[in-house]
Design an enzyme around this catalytic site. Structure first.
Site, PDB file in Angstrom:
ATOM      1  N   CYS A  56      26.595  35.252  29.621  1.00 54.78           N
ATOM      2  CA  CYS A  56      27.834  34.507  29.889  1.00 54.78           C
ATOM      3  C   CYS A  56      27.719  33.042  29.470  1.00 54.78           C
ATOM      4  CB  CYS A  56      28.150  34.599  31.386  1.00 54.78           C
ATOM      5  SG  CYS A  56      29.577  33.610  31.872  1.00 54.78           S
ATOM      6  N   GLU A 143      33.655  27.577  39.234  1.00 52.69           N
ATOM      7  CA  GLU A 143      34.233  27.032  37.997  1.00 52.69           C
ATOM      8  C   GLU A 143      33.159  26.226  37.279  1.00 52.69           C
ATOM      9  OE1 GLU A 143      35.678  25.790  34.846  1.00 52.69           O
ATOM     10  OE2 GLU A 143      36.952  27.185  35.977  1.00 52.69           O
ATOM     11  N   TYR A 193      37.449  34.779  23.177  1.00 47.19           N
ATOM     12  CA  TYR A 193      37.839  35.854  24.091  1.00 47.19           C
ATOM     13  C   TYR A 193      39.286  36.277  23.852  1.00 47.19           C
ATOM     14  CZ  TYR A 193      33.529  35.208  26.714  1.00 47.19           C
ATOM     15  OH  TYR A 193      32.209  35.153  27.079  1.00 47.19           O
TER      16      TYR A 193
END
Length: 319
Positions: A56, A143, A193
């Site tokens: 990630c 976040e 993405y």
């Protein structure tokens, strides 16, 4: 910890939030607390812990800044598997992929178990990174853009002078950093993405073209420059690096971001990426190409066979 509620809509990568026009929309993070002196979450050594996955890019941002700031002994890390299943990010209990670890606190099976431990009615997606508070047993923040800001400054009083002095978000460059971060996020970091998860041709082209326009813009910015902004390492470099290092080994193929690759199409970006990787240990030591390829290519929504390509070899060239 388990729940009888079906949460696969929050965890299954095949159930991405797709708009009516076939475009991908990333939901906002929901845990947005801050570490600050005299606050509920005060800066303390050993109190906080990061849960991450090496595939990630958002999670890897936090690992890079943690290393740059010398926070390894102050904030612990646990690595979940990069190969998502229908319940999201598994720990080693479920998937013994190399370098994957078990949840050291609760023996959870998946990252989602931590979210449901904090809030059994949580309705957001079960994402990494998680900044966890061991003392209050809760999620401080999920976040990444905010976590790296906290790591940059919140623990300075606990650090040696040289590490405390490192500022990835200096006052005199903040306006420019914020401006670059904004368009890079929308068209590059998240642009890959939006391109890869598009469900229609129109949505795909509406994302892939701005992505490469921004890469062209970044190429000009980095020509003859070591860093993106102000001649010094800033969070803008960290935030861009995590996308660029994944580009040729993952996004070019699995996300159809194949107008040009970084290696052949962007000499200045390529040089910048290699210099960070080979000369700044925080970048190299947090980059796991087996997790990056294994993670993206195991995603059945974009690669139903889950066959992982051998190349490109080498995944990054020497300086």
């Amino acid at each position: 910890m388990s729940t009888n509620r079906d949460t696969t809509s929050q965890s299954d990568i095949r159930k991405q939030p797709i708009e009516k026009d076939g475009s991908f929309k990333r939901p906002d993070s929901q845990f947005r607390n801050w570490i600050e002196k005299s606050g509920k979450f005060a800066p303390e050594a050993g109190r906080y812990h990061l849960f991450v996955a090496y595939v990630c890019p958002w999670a890897t941002r936090t690992l890079i800044v943690r290393k740059l700031k010398g926070l390894e002994d102050i904030i612990g890390v646990t690595v979940a598997s990069s190969r998502l299943d229908e319940h999201g990010w598994p720990f080693a209990k479920i998937d013994k992929f190399p370098d994957v670890e078990d949840d050291p606190f609760y023996g959870s099976e998946h990252i989602k178990d931590l979210y449901l431990r904090v809030d059994p009615d949580y309705t957001g997606r079960f994402t990494v990174p998680i900044l966890w508070d061991k003392k209050l047993e809760t999620i401080v923040n999920n976040e990444s853009s905010e976590i790296i800001r906290m790591l940059n400054s919140a623990f300075n009083e606990l650090l040696p002078a040289d590490k405390a002095a490192l500022d990835l978000y200096p006052v005199h460059l903040r306006e420019e950093i914020d401006s670059v971060n904004d368009w890079v996020y929308h068209t590059v970091n998240n642009g890959v993405y939006k391109t890869g998860f598009s469900k229609t041709q129109a949505a795909y082209e509406a994302s892939v073209i701005p992505l490469f326009e921004s890469l062209d813009r970044l190429e000009k910015m980095l020509t003859g420059q070591e860093y993106l902004i102000g001649g010094q390492l800033t969070e803008a470099d960290v935030r861009l690096f995590v996308t660029i290092i994944r580009f040729d080994v993952a996004y070019y193929g699995v996300f159809k971001c194949n107008i040009r690759d970084i290696h052949h199409g962007y000499p200045a970006i390529h040089k910048w990426m290699k210099k960070l990787y080979w000369t700044e240990p925080a970048f190299k030591s947090t980059t796991y190409f087996d997790h990056i390829k294994g993670g993206y290519y195991s995603n059945p929504s974009v690669n139903p066979t889950k066959v992982v390509p051998v190349g490109p070899l080498p995944p990054i060239e020497p300086l």
